[in-house]
Scaffold this active site. Structure first.
Site, PDB file in Angstrom:
ATOM      1  N   TYR A  84      -3.936  -6.425 -16.877  1.00  0.00           N
ATOM      2  CA  TYR A  84      -2.722  -6.903 -17.625  1.00  0.00           C
ATOM      3  C   TYR A  84      -3.173  -7.002 -19.004  1.00  0.00           C
ATOM      4  O   TYR A  84      -2.302  -7.739 -20.025  1.00  0.00           O
ATOM      5  CB  TYR A  84      -2.540  -8.168 -16.987  1.00  0.00           C
ATOM      6  CG  TYR A  84      -1.663  -8.280 -15.703  1.00  0.00           C
ATOM      7  CD1 TYR A  84      -2.312  -7.783 -14.439  1.00  0.00           C
ATOM      8  CD2 TYR A  84      -0.268  -8.388 -15.489  1.00  0.00           C
ATOM      9  CE1 TYR A  84      -1.658  -7.655 -13.345  1.00  0.00           C
ATOM     10  CE2 TYR A  84       0.093  -8.269 -14.287  1.00  0.00           C
ATOM     11  CZ  TYR A  84      -0.297  -7.719 -13.323  1.00  0.00           C
ATOM     12  OH  TYR A  84       0.122  -7.894 -12.062  1.00  0.00           O
TER      13      TYR A  84
ATOM     14  N   LYS B 200     -12.086  -5.986  -4.205  1.00  0.00           N
ATOM     15  CA  LYS B 200     -12.105  -4.349  -3.872  1.00  0.00           C
ATOM     16  C   LYS B 200     -13.398  -3.700  -4.524  1.00  0.00           C
ATOM     17  O   LYS B 200     -13.212  -2.741  -5.006  1.00  0.00           O
ATOM     18  CB  LYS B 200     -10.637  -3.627  -4.304  1.00  0.00           C
ATOM     19  CG  LYS B 200     -10.331  -2.560  -3.689  1.00  0.00           C
ATOM     20  CD  LYS B 200     -10.049  -2.685  -2.264  1.00  0.00           C
ATOM     21  CE  LYS B 200     -10.076  -1.196  -1.616  1.00  0.00           C
ATOM     22  NZ  LYS B 200      -9.889  -1.050  -0.167  1.00  0.00           N
TER      23      LYS B 200
ATOM     24  N   ASP C  73      -7.469  -4.996   1.120  1.00  0.00           N
ATOM     25  CA  ASP C  73      -6.843  -4.501   1.984  1.00  0.00           C
ATOM     26  C   ASP C  73      -6.982  -5.336   3.499  1.00  0.00           C
ATOM     27  O   ASP C  73      -6.043  -5.553   4.167  1.00  0.00           O
ATOM     28  CB  ASP C  73      -7.199  -2.882   2.367  1.00  0.00           C
ATOM     29  CG  ASP C  73      -8.630  -2.778   2.268  1.00  0.00           C
ATOM     30  OD1 ASP C  73      -9.305  -3.735   1.981  1.00  0.00           O
ATOM     31  OD2 ASP C  73      -8.948  -1.479   2.460  1.00  0.00           O
TER      32      ASP C  73
ATOM     33  N   ASP D  11      -1.027 -11.166  -8.143  1.00  0.00           N
ATOM     34  CA  ASP D  11       0.213 -11.053  -8.502  1.00  0.00           C
ATOM     35  C   ASP D  11       0.997 -10.504  -7.304  1.00  0.00           C
ATOM     36  O   ASP D  11       2.030 -11.136  -6.560  1.00  0.00           O
ATOM     37  CB  ASP D  11       0.570  -9.960  -9.551  1.00  0.00           C
ATOM     38  CG  ASP D  11       1.960  -9.865  -9.948  1.00  0.00           C
ATOM     39  OD1 ASP D  11       2.835 -10.478  -9.526  1.00  0.00           O
ATOM     40  OD2 ASP D  11       2.201  -8.903 -11.095  1.00  0.00           O
TER      41      ASP D  11
ATOM     42  N   ASP E 111       3.414 -12.917  -3.914  1.00  0.00           N
ATOM     43  CA  ASP E 111       4.830 -12.364  -3.554  1.00  0.00           C
ATOM     44  C   ASP E 111       4.888 -12.470  -1.875  1.00  0.00           C
ATOM     45  O   ASP E 111       5.534 -12.760  -1.189  1.00  0.00           O
ATOM     46  CB  ASP E 111       5.408 -11.246  -4.155  1.00  0.00           C
ATOM     47  CG  ASP E 111       5.954 -11.798  -5.356  1.00  0.00           C
ATOM     48  OD1 ASP E 111       5.417 -12.590  -6.151  1.00  0.00           O
ATOM     49  OD2 ASP E 111       7.029 -10.971  -5.907  1.00  0.00           O
TER      50      ASP E 111
END
Ligand code: NAI
Length: 341
Positions: free
Chosen positions: A126, A173, A206, A230, A234
């Site tokens: 970002y 990850k 994952d 982010d 959600d």
């Protein structure tokens, strides 16, 4: 005590849901908040200003606390996300999203989800370092620093300690990005040494996605980098009934901006049917942050009661009520509870 609070009314459904939130907060605080409305996003641009005008930043610098309606980010061109710029400009490095199953009608597959997502808010992908190397090849840089990773870990462990959380899941990850995610994990391990009473696990992103869908109740606190946080916050909102219900806070050293997880909902903007609960629960977080615990509890109890006992619900919750009707009902419940006490 009086408080000045910066109010980003927002784009799309922003003005509708923030107006509802102001009515509730004014009621439970007896009007002790002096709201300072500011423009940003497409509303500011339409008024001939920049997407994040200095007046808005100055107001937040002065007041230290803001509530923000959602702001539109144009896709592809226009301006850079005002949300991201605001977080970076004010160094609001920790995004905190409590995700809890609320009683009542929200369609959920799970009972008793109660977790907190903490997202590093200032770096990762970002920082906007993206460019075309040669035609047809784009490079986007993910930035991870020891300083930012350590401070988000410190914040998370402190938040866990202060809020009765027992276990932190550090998400990464590192199989794909061993250096950057490796540093994130190293910082977690270093900070964890100071909190031996908290349980810590690490989990690949994952695997987390699968485990959250299988059984979100096994998680207590999730700590993630910017992009992972982010997306996953959600997903977590979906686990407890959707975007209309989940609040959030962006916290830095001395400044905090409270906002719902949802966006501007252009498909229903201006129709007066948006669910204001997420921004009202964000205001509850703000009230707790400034030490107005009684007012905060009054808000939360009324929201729970509304969901459990009434049919005054907006469309996203299967009802037919307007934003205003739901807000009126919340005010009625707050008054009822005050009389009963
Ligand atoms: P969105 O959250 O605005 O909408 C997704 C779906 O959820 C839509 O069907 C919408 O009607 C519904 N929804 C969202 N909030 C609701 C509410 N309070 N009550 C009832 N239904 C609600 O996500 P979308 O469409 O991806 O983004 C739209 C715009 O919002 C974009 O410009 C995006 O950049 C911006 N956005 C801003 C955020 C912020 O300011 N923090 C966060 C997320 C998106």
């Amino acid at each position: 005590m009086r408080y000045a609070v910066t109010l980003f009314t927002g784009d799309g459904i922003g003005p509708e849901v923030t107006a509802a939130m102001v009515r509730i907060v004014d009621h439970v605080t007896n009007g002790t908040i002096d709201w300072e409305p500011v423009l940003a996003g497409s509303t500011a641009v339409a008024a001939g200003l920049t997407p994040l005008p200095n007046a808005a930043l100055d107001s937040l610098r002065r007041n230290r606390i803001a509530i923000k309606g959602p702001l539109q980010t144009p896709v592809g061109k226009g301006w850079r996300s005002v949300n991201v710029t605001l977080r970076q400009e004010m160094d609001l490095y920790a995004c905190v999203r409590p995700v809890e199953t609320l009683p009542g009608p929200a369609v959920t597959r799970y009972e008793a989800v109660d977790l907190v997502v903490i997202r590093e808010n200032t770096e990762g992908l970002y920082t906007g370092r993206e460019h075309e190397v040669v035609p047809g090849v784009i490079e986007a840089l993910k930035i991870v620093t020891k300083e930012a990773s350590e401070r988000i870990m410190r914040f998370s462990f402190e938040h866990a300690r202060n809020n009765g959380r027992k276990k932190l899941t550090i998400v990464h990850k590192s199989s794909v990005t061993p250096l950057s995610d490796g540093l994130f994990l190293e910082c977690a391990a270093d900070v964890a040494e100071d909190y031996p009473f908290l349980e810590v696990e690490t989990m690949q992103l994952d695997t987390l996605a699968m485990e959250l869908v299988r059984d979100p109740t096994r998680f207590d606190m999730l700590v993630m980098g910017n992009l992972d946080g982010d997306v996953m916050s959600d997903l977590c909102a979906g686990l407890v009934g959707g975007l209309g219900l989940v609040p959030g806070a962006n916290v830095g050293n001395g400044h905090a901006v409270f906002e719902a997880v949802h966006g501007t909902a252009p498909d229903i903007a201006g129709m007066g049917v948006a669910n204001p609960i997420a921004i009202i629960l964000s205001a509850e977080l703000m009230l707790r942050h400034i030490g107005e615990a009684t007012a905060a509890t009054a808000v939360r109890s009324a929201v729970k009661q509304l969901l459990l006992e009434t049919k005054v619900l907006t469309r996203d919750l299967g009802g037919t009520a307007s934003t205003k009707e739901l807000t009126d009902e919340l005010l009625r419940l707050i008054d009822l509870n005050m009389e009963a006490n």
